[in-house]
Structures are given as structure tokens and as C-alpha cells.
Design a protein around this motif. Structure first.
Motif, PDB file in Angstrom:
ATOM      1  N   LEU A 252     -28.908 -98.500 -37.806  1.00 51.30           N
ATOM      2  CA  LEU A 252     -28.586 -99.017 -36.474  1.00 51.30           C
ATOM      3  C   LEU A 252     -29.178-100.405 -36.267  1.00 51.30           C
ATOM      4  CD1 LEU A 252     -27.429 -98.541 -33.619  1.00 51.30           C
ATOM      5  CD2 LEU A 252     -29.604 -97.438 -33.031  1.00 51.30           C
ATOM      6  N   ARG A 310     -30.868 -90.569 -28.771  1.00 48.27           N
ATOM      7  CA  ARG A 310     -29.427 -90.670 -29.004  1.00 48.27           C
ATOM      8  C   ARG A 310     -28.711 -91.353 -27.852  1.00 48.27           C
ATOM      9  NH1 ARG A 310     -26.220 -85.287 -30.473  1.00 48.27           N
ATOM     10  NH2 ARG A 310     -27.763 -85.387 -32.144  1.00 48.27           N
ATOM     11  N   ALA A 313     -29.753 -95.074 -27.522  1.00 50.33           N
ATOM     12  CA  ALA A 313     -29.186 -95.921 -28.573  1.00 50.33           C
ATOM     13  C   ALA A 313     -27.699 -96.165 -28.354  1.00 50.33           C
ATOM     14  CB  ALA A 313     -29.427 -95.279 -29.941  1.00 50.33           C
ATOM     15  N   THR A 317     -26.149 -99.865 -27.862  1.00 54.62           N
ATOM     16  CA  THR A 317     -25.083-100.342 -28.749  1.00 54.62           C
ATOM     17  C   THR A 317     -23.859-100.772 -27.949  1.00 54.62           C
ATOM     18  OG1 THR A 317     -25.847 -98.866 -30.506  1.00 54.62           O
ATOM     19  CG2 THR A 317     -23.592 -99.705 -30.684  1.00 54.62           C
ATOM     20  N   VAL A 353     -31.861-100.982 -28.073  1.00 51.88           N
ATOM     21  CA  VAL A 353     -31.752-100.526 -29.458  1.00 51.88           C
ATOM     22  C   VAL A 353     -33.076-100.723 -30.193  1.00 51.88           C
ATOM     23  CG1 VAL A 353     -30.652-101.006 -31.682  1.00 51.88           C
ATOM     24  CG2 VAL A 353     -29.270-100.858 -29.610  1.00 51.88           C
ATOM     25  N   ALA A 430     -26.170 -94.153 -34.339  1.00 51.04           N
ATOM     26  CA  ALA A 430     -26.765 -93.815 -33.043  1.00 51.04           C
ATOM     27  C   ALA A 430     -26.570 -92.336 -32.727  1.00 51.04           C
ATOM     28  CB  ALA A 430     -26.160 -94.686 -31.942  1.00 51.04           C
TER      29      ALA A 430
END
Length: 460
Positions: A252, A310, A313, A317, A353, A430
Motif C-alpha cells: 500500500l 482496513r 486505509a 486511498t 495511509v 488496503a
């Protein structure tokens, strides 16, 4: 902070360095390339050494060496010395960076890592943001050598603090032997790949030398994987290599940093070459990105604790993808608020992130492996920008070849489309991150021996 500051402040010093030392453009470029190759290839090895010999010791050696190399650059008589000392600075920079993350992991349980990592992210953003401004002031009034002299007092303070502050001792697990074959394969493979990526803006993706280096790097990485499976003491411990959260977090960071820095690379040229903005005006346009990184990092830490890695992220993103997509729509007549929103989204998304992935990488580090996972994380953060700039440069060249150079907005859109797709790929790793935030489980107290229990029960 000192590493981030040094990287951005150098950009301002390079024109004066070139004039003073009568250097060519290629030689000036190597003042950055030599550092990048050295630091990217040694981060994992440095993390492994920290796990073996102590992270505070590596931090102390790294920061003193970084400062000594910086002082040497300030005294360098020729550009050749600058290039060599920048490579040495990269070696010591590789020693100190994984140590900072590993020390945080030793000092905080996983459920409390979000706040210190958010502070660390904000500090890096502040340093990167003030670098060009501080560099401009120093170069204008004292010359380019001053940007390297400024490191000397800072590293002394850090070194004293490293000695004065008591830090936890890392847990030792297994053998501390360093696999020399794996180390050599990893170092050479990363050096070849990083050099190939840094040369793409000048040579292009289809140049024979670029393709040869990329194929050579792939062959070396394949040989490394095969060797690591058989090695008794692999450079990347098997517990780390098999950790899905750690692997996903590093993937990621790689794609998101590639998308961000590639977009910044393209946007900077667009603002200065197409819109003819001065460097200061360009910096002010990009300022919302730095501001949202600084302000967004603590918010990201709170979101990480509340919603889990999760969801945080995925949200970060999505913000990066939205920011790149918004930049791709900009044209000469676009209002400035549109650009502000785009850079703000990039800053907020990248901060989210960074905090989430870093917390996952360091928090999920197996016992005794905090240094090596910190090195892997920093490696991803060094290769990602090189990949993003290479993609942006290649896409810009393709746009120009199709005859769209007459429309700057069109070229901007075409060059940013691959970067948006690259960042969008971040949704895959992610979704592999843990759904729930880490919980701190206190160590279990040993049960009393059975004999002692029996004796207590026998007494009236």
C-alpha cells in the motif's frame, strides 16, 4: 525530520552548487541519485542490524555519521566529493531511519502506536514543507554550503538525547547471524532497480539500458526469493515474509507514495512551465498538501483506533485517487480553489495511509523483528516516489509524442491517468489489512507452582 529536511532543502541548493563547483547537469543529478541508491539498498540490512545490536546504538551511529557526511559536503572542493559524501550520507541515513520506528514499537504497545506515529508523520510533513523555504533563505544569504552546515548542531542534539534517554531493549529471538548471500542479492537488486527508475525521466521506459536494468533487477529479486526459502537465517525473517498485514501495508505504501510523488512531479512542471508561476507561487499552491498532512495525521491516528486499519486505509486511498483525478482536470482557466481541494485531498489521504500502514507494519512486527520491518517500510517509501516519477515522466513523454503538447490541460490529464490507476491499486492491499484496531494484551503472570498451591490448601 532531519532526513526529510535534507532531501527537500538540497533541491534549492543544487543550482548554486552547480555554478560554484562547475558541475554538469548529470553530476548534479547524481548528488541526489547516489544518496537515494545508498539509502534504499541498505534500509532492510540496517533494520536487521538494529534487531541484532540494538536500535539506539544504530540510531546513534547513524545520526553522527549523517552529520559528519553533511559537514564534509559543506567543505567539499569538487562535485566528485559531494557525490561520494552524499552516498555516505545515504548509508548513515539508512542506519537511523528504521531505528526510529523500531524504538517506537518497543516503547508503545500496538494499540497506542497510532498517536506517536501520527506525530512522526506530522513532523516529517513539517520538515518537508519548510525545507524549500529554509533552503532559499540560507542559499540567498549564506550560499549553498550553509544548507549542509545547518545539520551539524541538530545531529549533536539528537546524539546526546540518544545517549541520555533510556530505551527498551529489543527482544532477541532466534539467531542474529546475517545471511551474507541474501544481503548481497538484496542490495544489488535494489540498487539496479532504483537506478533504472531514477534514469527513466532522462532515458525513457523503452530505452535498451532501462529494460536491461529492470530485467536484471527482476532476475536478482527472483534469485533472492529462491535463496531466502532455503537459507537458514534469511535476511527477511520468515515470520515477517509470511505476515499478510505487514506485506499488504508495504504494498500500500509503495503504490500510494508512487501516485502522490508522481502527481507532484507532474503538477510542479505544469504550474511552472505551463502556467508560468514562480517557484514561490508554486510552493504556495502546493501548501494545502503539507497543511493537511500535518493536521490530518492526528485525525488519522484517531480514525485508526476507532475504525481499524482496513477502513482507514481504504478511505485514505480513495482520497489520494480523488486528489489525483481532480488534478488531472485542471487547465489554464481553472479556478485556484479547485487546485486547493485537489492538494488538500492528496495531503489528507496520504497522511491517513502513512499513519495506518506504518502503524500496521510496526505494530504487527513479530518479536525481535521491529527493525527489519521498519527497514522494509522505509524501502517502500524510497522506491515508491522513484516509481511514481518514472511513470509520470514516461506518460508525459507519451502525451507529447501523440501531439497533445499544444494543450497543456490535455497533457496533464494523460500523464496523471496512469498515476490514478496506480493509486487505485492500493485498494487491493488496503482490504487485506486487519478489520479491527490492535488491542494490547498484557503479559500473562506465571501461575504458582502446584506444590505451593497444595501446601496452602493443606494448612488450616
Amino acid at each position: 525530520m532531519i532526513v526529510a529536511l535534507d532531501g527537500t532543502i538540497l533541491l534549492v541548493a543544487q543550482p548554486g552548487l552547480r555554478r560554484d563547483l562547475d558541475a554538469s547537469v548529470a553530476q548534479v543529478q547524481w548528488t541526489s541519485t547516489s544518496y537515494l541508491i545508498a539509502v534504499a539498498t541498505l534500509l532492510v540490512v540496517a533494520g536487521r542490524l538494529g534487531d541484532r545490536y540494538g536500535h539506539a546504538r544504530l540510531l546513534f551511529v547513524g545520526v553522527l555519521g549523517f552529520g559528519a557526511a553533511s559537514t564534509g559536503i559543506a567543505l567539499a572542493p569538487t562535485v566528485g566529493w559531494v557525490i561520494a559524501l552524499r552516498a555516505a550520507q545515504g548509508v548513515f541515513g539508512a542506519l537511523l531511519q528504521p531505528a526510529t520506528l523500531a524504538l517506537l514499537r518497543l516503547a508503545y504497545p500496538p494499540d497506542r502506536l497510532g498517536t506517536p506515529i501520527a506525530i512522526r508523520t506530522s513532523a516529517i510533513a513539517v520538515a518537508a514543507g519548510i525545507g524549500p523555504v529554509l533552503g532559499g533563505i540560507l542559499v540567498q544569504h549564506l550560499g549553498w554550503r550553509a544548507v549542509f552546515w545547518v545539520n551539524a548542531p541538530v545531529v549533536l542534539v539528537i546524539a546526546v538525547l540518544t545517549l541520555a534517554v533510556r530505551t527498551p531493549v529489543p527482544e532477541r529471538t532466534g539467531s542474529g547471524r546475517l545471511d551474507l548471500t541474501g544481503t548481497a542479492l538484496l542490495t544489488v537488486a535494489l540498487a539496479v532497480v532504483v537506478h533504472a527508475l531514477t534514469e527513466v525521466p532522462g532515458r525513457g521506459w523503452t530505452a535498451g539500458s532501462t529494460l536491461l536494468e529492470l530485467i536484471g533487477g527482476l532476475v536478482l529479486l527472483t534469485a533472492l526469493v529462491l535463496h531466502e526459502r532455503r537459507a537458514g537465517h534469511p535476511i527477511v525473517p520468515r515470520a515477517v515474509a509470511r505476515s499478510v498485514p505487514v506485506t499488504a501495508a508495504m504494498a500500500l505504501l509503495l503504490v500510494i507514495s508512487a501516485g502522490l510523488f508522481g502527481a507532484l512531479f507532474r503538477a510542479t512542471f505544469y504550474l511552472q512551465d505551463s502556467l508560468h508561476l514562480a517557484p514561490l507561487a508554486t510552493g504556495l499552491r502546493v501548501l494545502p498538501l503539507t497543511a493537511l498532512m500535518v493536521l490530518g495525521a492526528p485525525v488519522a491516528g484517531a480514525a485508526l483506533r476507532r475504525y481499524g486499519p482496513r477502513h482507514a486505509a481504504i478511505a485514505g486511498t480513495a482520497l489520494v485517487v480523488v486528489g489525483i483525478a481532480q488534478l488531472s482536470r485542471l487547465g489554464p482557466t481553472s479556478p485556484w480553489p479547485s487546485m486547493t481541494v485537489a492538494f488538500a485531498a492528496l495531503g489528507a489521504g496520504f497522511a491517513t495511509v502513512m499513519v495506518t500502514a506504518t502503524g500496521t507494519v510496526v505494530g504487527d512486527a513479530p518479536p525481535g523483528c521491529a527493525g527489519v520491518v521498519g527497514g522494509l517500510k522505509q524501502t517502500a517509501m524510497n522506491i515508491g516516489p522513484s516509481l511514481g516519477i518514472a511513470v509520470a515522466a514516461g506518460a508525459t513523454g507519451a502525451a507529447g509524442a501523440t501531439g497533445s503538447t499544444g494543450g497543456s490541460a490535455s497533457t496533464m490529464s494523460l500523464s496523471l491517468l496512469p498515476l490514478a490507476v496506480l493509486a487505485l491499486l492500493g485498494l487491493i492491499p488496503a482490504r487485506l489489512l486487519p478489520r479491527h484496531p490492535a488491542r494490547h494484551v498484557p503479559p500473562r503472570q506465571p501461575a504458582p507452582p502446584e506444590r505451593a498451591v497444595a501446601e496452602v490448601g493443606e494448612r488450616p
